[in-house]
Design an enzyme around this catalytic site. Sequence first.
Site, mmCIF file in Angstrom:
data_model
loop_
_atom_site.group_PDB
_atom_site.id
_atom_site.type_symbol
_atom_site.label_atom_id
_atom_site.label_comp_id
_atom_site.label_asym_id
_atom_site.label_seq_id
_atom_site.Cartn_x
_atom_site.Cartn_y
_atom_site.Cartn_z
ATOM 1 N N SER A 43 0.744 -1.124 0.167
ATOM 2 C CA SER A 43 -0.091 -0.036 0.178
ATOM 3 C C SER A 43 0.930 1.299 -0.125
ATOM 4 O O SER A 43 2.041 1.354 0.272
ATOM 5 C CB SER A 43 -0.867 -0.209 1.318
ATOM 6 O OG SER A 43 -1.441 1.164 1.536
ATOM 7 N N TYR A 90 -2.498 -0.332 10.701
ATOM 8 C CA TYR A 90 -2.607 -0.878 9.273
ATOM 9 C C TYR A 90 -1.408 -0.849 8.306
ATOM 10 O O TYR A 90 -0.840 -1.635 7.826
ATOM 11 C CB TYR A 90 -3.651 -0.315 8.516
ATOM 12 C CG TYR A 90 -3.924 -0.346 7.171
ATOM 13 C CD1 TYR A 90 -4.265 -1.924 6.695
ATOM 14 C CD2 TYR A 90 -3.521 0.310 6.202
ATOM 15 C CE1 TYR A 90 -4.404 -1.949 5.327
ATOM 16 C CE2 TYR A 90 -3.696 0.332 5.083
ATOM 17 C CZ TYR A 90 -3.823 -0.889 4.433
ATOM 18 O OH TYR A 90 -3.899 -1.151 3.045
ATOM 19 N N LYS A 131 1.682 -3.232 6.729
ATOM 20 C CA LYS A 131 2.249 -3.434 5.339
ATOM 21 C C LYS A 131 3.602 -3.103 5.237
ATOM 22 O O LYS A 131 4.332 -3.800 4.490
ATOM 23 C CB LYS A 131 1.568 -2.213 4.415
ATOM 24 C CG LYS A 131 -0.052 -2.600 4.215
ATOM 25 C CD LYS A 131 -0.231 -3.898 3.597
ATOM 26 C CE LYS A 131 -1.601 -4.374 3.460
ATOM 27 N NZ LYS A 131 -1.961 -5.618 3.073
#
Length: 340
Positions: A126, A151, A155
């Site tokens: 991402s 989050y 990644k």
Amino acid sequence: MKKILVTGGAGYIGSHTVVELAQAGYEPIIIDNFSNSQESALAGIQAILGREVPCHRIDCGDAEALRQVFKAEGTIDGVIHFAAFKAVGESVQKPLAYFHNNVGSLVTLLQVMQEVGATNLVFSSSCTVYGVPDALPVTEATPTKPANSPYGRTKQMCEDIVHDAAAAPDNKVHTILLRYFNPIGAHDSAKIGELPLGVPNNLVPFITQTAAGIREKLTINGDDYDTPDGTNVRDYIHVVDLAKAHIAAVQRLLDRKASEVVETFNVGTGHGNTVLEVVQTFEKASGQKLNYSIGPRRPGDVPAIYADATKAAEVLGFKTTTSLYDSLASAWKWQQTLGK
Ligand code: UFG
């Protein structure tokens, strides 16, 4: 036909990628635990393709279940690993669930791939790995900064894990990391699309639900940023364009064309749009007036980010083809289909 295992294949990006894989002549096999996806996605895929795609209802953090899938399916030529939690705000509330699910499932998948001799992986990364970048657009060489959420950190950690695993002497897995910008829109058929559970976190489903009368109004998260109109800038990529980037990545791995064991690509349009531009373009594409107001900034938001898409164009031969207008029109068509 080359068999491609798609974890999270019933999810938003996963389902569109399964369709593109099948239409490009691959044989997709879905793994999904349906924790954040719905069985109806399988029906949508079937309606588009005119045939069923096999689906294993397992959690890919379950090593034994994964082994059984590899055993049952025989040779798997490539794996695309989408399965993960993806809500930035929720990750602040439930960080351990995010680390357990996102990091744990990648480690398990890599271990099982090593065991069974599966050698090709495409991983969903991402643009959150860039944190708040110093300069725009971001290239793959732009240094990553501290992530703004758990989050984003999962990644970053997953990218590090892929690199460390690839550096091991006995490693045989080749990986392409795709750093997605903001996926929006739905399949042209309106048979698959985004299915947010509850109140959407993301801009476009919030817009379409507001236009459909499900939400009263959109609150724009701040208009005092240092951007052309004060609202955040993002790189909105149509989900089918994004899906096609996976086909290019898989083919590159299968052709053994990668120059390194791990390669990284930005997957965006290369253009930034403000939130207000998205709203105005949606109004034109849908013919709907949108009820919105300006609210405070949302904690964790990066002021502006968009991709330098040169590497994907030159190396993967990948370019987006869908405009913001058409992407938003497809999102609206999908919303109207959901209403029926
Ligand atoms: N926004 C609003 N109002 C809303 C929702 C969003 O103004 O009701 C604004 C946001 O503040 C932001 C822009 O719209 O400026 C886009 O927000 P999204 O929530 O749609 O997406 P993000 O840019 O926050 O994207 C993040 C990560 C992605 C990740 C995605 C998934 O950057 O990597 O969330 O949830 F994939």
